[in-house]
Design an enzyme around this catalytic site. Sequence first.
Site, PDB file in Angstrom:
ATOM      1  N   LYS A 135       4.889 -68.718  23.316  1.00 27.18           N
ATOM      2  CA  LYS A 135       4.590 -67.410  23.727  1.00 27.18           C
ATOM      3  C   LYS A 135       5.471 -66.714  25.123  1.00 27.18           C
ATOM      4  CE  LYS A 135       1.064 -65.886  21.406  1.00 27.18           C
ATOM      5  NZ  LYS A 135       0.920 -64.533  20.898  1.00 27.18           N
ATOM      6  N   SER A 192       2.470 -74.907  17.452  1.00 31.01           N
ATOM      7  CA  SER A 192       3.049 -73.829  18.163  1.00 31.01           C
ATOM      8  C   SER A 192       2.616 -73.934  19.762  1.00 31.01           C
ATOM      9  CB  SER A 192       2.110 -72.393  17.615  1.00 31.01           C
ATOM     10  OG  SER A 192       0.891 -72.772  17.392  1.00 31.01           O
TER      11      SER A 192
END
Length: 326
Positions: A56, A312
Amino acid sequence: MTTHRLPDFNDVTAAAARLAGHAVRTPLLSSPALDELTGARILVKAEPLQRTGSFKFRGAWNALSQLSEAQRARGVVAFSSGNHAQGVAEAARLLGVHAIIVMPSDAPAIKQRGVIARGAELRLYDRETESREAIAREISETTGAALIPSFDHPHIIAGQGTAGLELFEDMAARGLRADTLVCCLGGGGLIGGINLAAAALSPQTEVWGAEPEGFDDHARSLVSGRRERNARQSGSLCDALLSESPGALTFAINQTRLAGVAVISDADALHAMRAAFEHLKLVLEPGGAAALAAVLSGRVEVKGRTVVVIASGGNVDPAVFARALA
């Protein structure tokens, strides 16, 4: 409501230039044990090694670094279950920008602490009874802070796409070609950006999504041809993937590029977390393990193929991680 254009591969390469010297170029990891378990050649893009422990930061930096000086002075506001929150908080800290983060009260404590440690202001809300979008919009309208969405914005999508740019470049440097790529699905920003990179650099690669049971909005959307919504807002260990529905921009990209979507269980995610720890020495959170879970569970057929799995994020509470290892 502002209508944004779809980002393209040029936006991804521009984002990579902005991120140079700020983001980590995360490695592609491999393990003979994972290859043996799956009958495939598995390479894992290790985004838990990124700043703030997930991909992110890429999109957050790409978005915040393009704000005007006047807008930076007014600050930013973001809503997130935790990883986008930390990415925005870190980018804001580095740029000297005040950040307000709207986060669900049931978000993992490690993610809440990460936001506070980076100097951002935390506003908690009830995931089941309050709208994070409405809260963030009110803050933006009241304070003038720029609203930084978690996935449905061209700067965010392009920033996340740099993970795809890196992995395809690194694959080419090794003389490898990815037959299949598997990536988690929340709002679709990461896989959307990766799809932009794949279309330009590896169009033959089959791209699959992975999302949790009960929150299979992308799987249903691909079938219906329109953006479907989830009935619930909580109830999965994969907290990072619990978006209400695919984004307008992200679905426009992903609808034409996705080969399919695998739906995984919490048990699948926990199993994948343990496998990543045992075979790669990599700590994953449940949502961050979704793609690996789809592969290890057989929900994406990979035998005999060269497969890239996107790991992720790794911001997991110790109790959940202990549950996975047990």
